[in-house]
Design a protein around this motif. Structure first.
Motif, PDB file in Angstrom:
ATOM      1  N   THR B  50      -2.245   2.440  -3.932  1.00  0.00           N
ATOM      2  CA  THR B  50      -0.833   2.247  -4.230  1.00  0.00           C
ATOM      3  C   THR B  50      -0.597   2.006  -5.716  1.00  0.00           C
ATOM      4  O   THR B  50       0.525   1.729  -6.126  1.00  0.00           O
ATOM      5  CB  THR B  50      -0.275   1.040  -3.452  1.00  0.00           C
ATOM      6  N   PHE B  78       5.077   0.700   1.558  1.00  0.00           N
ATOM      7  CA  PHE B  78       3.985  -0.258   1.403  1.00  0.00           C
ATOM      8  C   PHE B  78       4.329  -1.546   2.141  1.00  0.00           C
ATOM      9  O   PHE B  78       5.404  -2.105   1.952  1.00  0.00           O
ATOM     10  CB  PHE B  78       3.764  -0.534  -0.090  1.00  0.00           C
ATOM     11  N   PRO B  80       2.750  -5.067   2.277  1.00  0.00           N
ATOM     12  CA  PRO B  80       1.680  -5.937   1.765  1.00  0.00           C
ATOM     13  C   PRO B  80       1.305  -6.997   2.787  1.00  0.00           C
ATOM     14  O   PRO B  80       2.002  -7.183   3.780  1.00  0.00           O
ATOM     15  CB  PRO B  80       2.307  -6.574   0.526  1.00  0.00           C
ATOM     16  N   ARG B 151      11.229  -3.184   6.007  1.00  0.00           N
ATOM     17  CA  ARG B 151      11.536  -2.966   4.587  1.00  0.00           C
ATOM     18  C   ARG B 151      10.908  -1.664   4.099  1.00  0.00           C
ATOM     19  O   ARG B 151      11.548  -0.885   3.400  1.00  0.00           O
ATOM     20  CB  ARG B 151      11.010  -4.148   3.782  1.00  0.00           C
ATOM     21  N   ALA B 152       9.640  -1.432   4.506  1.00  0.00           N
ATOM     22  CA  ALA B 152       8.992  -0.186   4.100  1.00  0.00           C
ATOM     23  C   ALA B 152       9.672   1.012   4.751  1.00  0.00           C
ATOM     24  O   ALA B 152       9.809   2.069   4.145  1.00  0.00           O
ATOM     25  CB  ALA B 152       7.513  -0.230   4.476  1.00  0.00           C
TER      26      ALA B 152
END
Lengths: 333, 265
Positions: B50, B78, B80, B151-152
């Protein structure tokens, strides 16, 4: 002098304008600092700006501008130390606190200036603000509000999760520097209103107050701006009226009024959070076995027992038990 | 064209080599699990892919573009590792998910209708529609993980990286996560996820890449969780593995601790 005459005096109107804009702008940047857990950064920058003011007094340039420059340099220094990551953010702040204050006092002494002159920057002197200072305050405050609110989606994302923001293609370092520079600008804007040693209060206390009651970032930001404006204009007005009886400095009055707001709101926040915890839905699955509770109370809306969502029904919390309505009786859940 | 290609990739952290000799190709639509013990380098590999960790040698291409020239971040999603501490200011689920849409938004423009729809869909897909206005910090760990996935999702990416999405997540939440990822796979997304153990995700994984001590030890069809942690996996002389195993020469990824009085076996 009657109050009407007092408030129509030009110096008082300049003070009101400066208070209004400072109160609106300071919490904007304060929200981002609190979000990054850097609530004391405003304080650190305030101390650095003391050196800036002293440089101005020593060299004869306007202390406002030398303070802006030195505070921005300090803010960039904090950002660099934070990014390199070897020193904790709070240690970097502590170093700046001491260096800034000591440097300021030393330079003021070197210049042969009296401490009283530095004092009006340390604790504010909003009623002696000049026309030129008002214009500078308004322009810088407007800049902070426009950038801080306009870039709020980006600044929020970067502060919330820097790694995600980087993979989303945001220039994290750039936005961090924007926040640092805006913080430095805010410090110097608020310098004349509440003074460098109390700057951070106007940035942080309204945010701490508003987040007692809010659940979202946007609501926190807006509420903090409203609270900051109320505190700073309100504090100035209170100190103006109180000045008939005693010597009341506007800066500390503004800060204490702001803190009073927090003291009033905090118990409400504690109660709200407690209530939310009690009513949080039970996450476990409903038990398979069927345990009938023997009990002669009819639960319902307003029966006095806390109703908590559980799967597809509601459990009533009753003396440490969870009663779920089932037909004509209640099950133990 | 592969969506990810790594050639002879290596990563060093402050001069110490962590990943070495990584060669990896991921084709469009693949569902790859990066597995391995703690410290084996699987998270570092995702961080390198990434762009969060620079390579010390070799090269990475995403969608055929070298990583250093890659700017189409809206194609990447992404997730995390969930950081324990929430931020200092409350943030609602919707606000956190909205920041995933920034990859497709221009500066200083309000959310458009398409943005709102994508955000609502993402929240709905992870089953948090009823809690969209609640503060993230009031959610359970598993629900917070679902927020990060939403969110991704909000940016409509084609390639997902998920770093330990199931770590510390209870089984019901793992199932919701699995359903969300199944829906992504259905849409044709490519998925690379880091996992210590697969759990319910095992049904979706098509290919396992097992990391050991910073190298790829195994690359092939998915293998059961317990085999991943067998010491012989990926040894160059695999056919000796029984003998080596019994003589307990097998090297673990963690150093053995012995008291001075304890003799060598």
């Amino acid at each position: 002098m009657t109050p009407v005459e007092l408030f129509s005096e030009p110096f008082m109107q300049r003070a009101l304008l400066a208070a209004l804009f400072t109160g609106l702008a300071a919490p904007v940047i304060g929200t981002y600092l609190v979000q990054r857990r850097l609530a004391l950064m405003g304080d650190g920058l305030g101390h650095v700006a003391v050196t800036g003011v002293a440089v101005g007094l020593l060299t004869g340039y306007s202390p406002t501008w030398t303070a802006v420059v030195v505070a921005i340099l300090g803010a960039i220094a904090i950002e660099v130390v934070r990014e390199r990551g070897n020193t904790n953010g709070d240690v970097a702040l502590a170093l700046l606190f001491y260096g800034g204050l000591a440097g300021g006092v030393l330079l003021t002494g070197l210049g042969g200036r009296r401490a009283a002159e530095l004092q009006q920057y340390l604790f504010g002197s909003i009623t002696t603000i000049s026309d030129g200072d008002v214009v500078v305050t308004l322009v810088l405050a407007a800049l902070v509000v426009v950038v801080g609110v306009g870039l709020s989606p980006q600044l929020f994302a970067v502060a919330q999760d820097p790694e995600f923001a980087r993979v989303a293609g945001l220039r994290v370092r750039f936005y961090n520097l924007v926040v640092a520079v805006l913080a430095a600008v805010t410090v110097t804007v608020a310098m004349r209103t509440v003074g460098l040693l109390l700057v951070s209060a106007l940035m942080v206390v309204p945010v701490a107050t508003s987040q007692q009651l809010t659940r979202s970032f946007r609501a926190t930001l807006v509420a903090a701006m409203v609270l900051g404006t109320l505190a700073s204009v309100g504090g100035l007005v209170i100190s103006a009226f109180a000045s008939y009886q005693a010597t009341v400095a506007p800066g500390p009055t503004i800060v204490l009024l702001s803190l009073a707001g927090f003291v009033v709101t905090w118990p409400v926040g504690v109660w709200l959070r407690h209530r939310a915890r009690l009513r949080r839905p039970f996450a476990d699955e409903a038990p398979d076995e069927h345990t009938v509770s023997d009990h002669d109370h009819d639960h319902g809306p307003g029966c006095g027992h806390v109703a908590v969502p559980h799967d597809d029904h509601v459990d009533y919390v009753h003396d440490g038990h969870r009663h779920a309505p089932h037909g004509t009786h209640y099950d133990e859940h | 064209m592969p969506v990810i290609e790594v050639r002879d990739g290596a990563v060093a952290l402050s001069g110490r080599p962590v990943l070495r000799g990584i060669d990896l190709r991921v084709e469009r639509g693949e569902f790859v699990a990066l597995m391995g013990a703690n410290g084996s380098g699987k998270s570092t590999l995702v961080r390198a892919l990434t762009g969060l960790r620079p390579l010390s040698r070799g090269g990475i291409t995403l969608f055929g573009t070298p990583l250093e020239d890659f700017h189409e971040w809206h194609r990447i999603g992404f997730v995390p590792q969930r950081s324990g501490a929430a931020s200092g200011v409350p943030a609602s689920v919707r606000e956190v998910v909205s920041s995933g849409r920034l990859t497709r938004r221009r500066l200083l423009r309000p959310l458009g209708a398409a943005d709102r729809r994508a955000i609502d869909d993402a929240i709905e897909l992870v089953g948090l529609g009823a809690r969209a206005r609640d503060g993230v910090s009031t959610l359970s760990g598993g629900q917070q993980q679902r927020v990060l996935i939403a969110r991704a999702l909000a940016g409509d990416p084609e390639l997902f990286f998920l770093d330990e999405p199931t770590a510390g997540v209870d089984l019901p939440n793992q199932k919701v996560l699995t359903d969300a990822l199944a829906a992504l796979k259905e849409r044709g997304a490519s998925i690379v996820l880091v996992a210590h153990e697969l759990g319910p995700l095992a049904t979706l994984v098509e290919r396992a890449v097992v990391m050991r001590d910073g190298r790829v030890a195994y690359d092939g069809p998915p293998i059961p969780d317990h085999v991943v942690h067998e010491p012989w996996l990926g040894e160059a002389h695999g056919h000796h593995h029984h003998a080596r195993h019994e003589s307990s020469y097998a090297r673990d990824h963690a150093p053995h601790v012995r008291s001075p009085l304890e003799g060598r076996p």
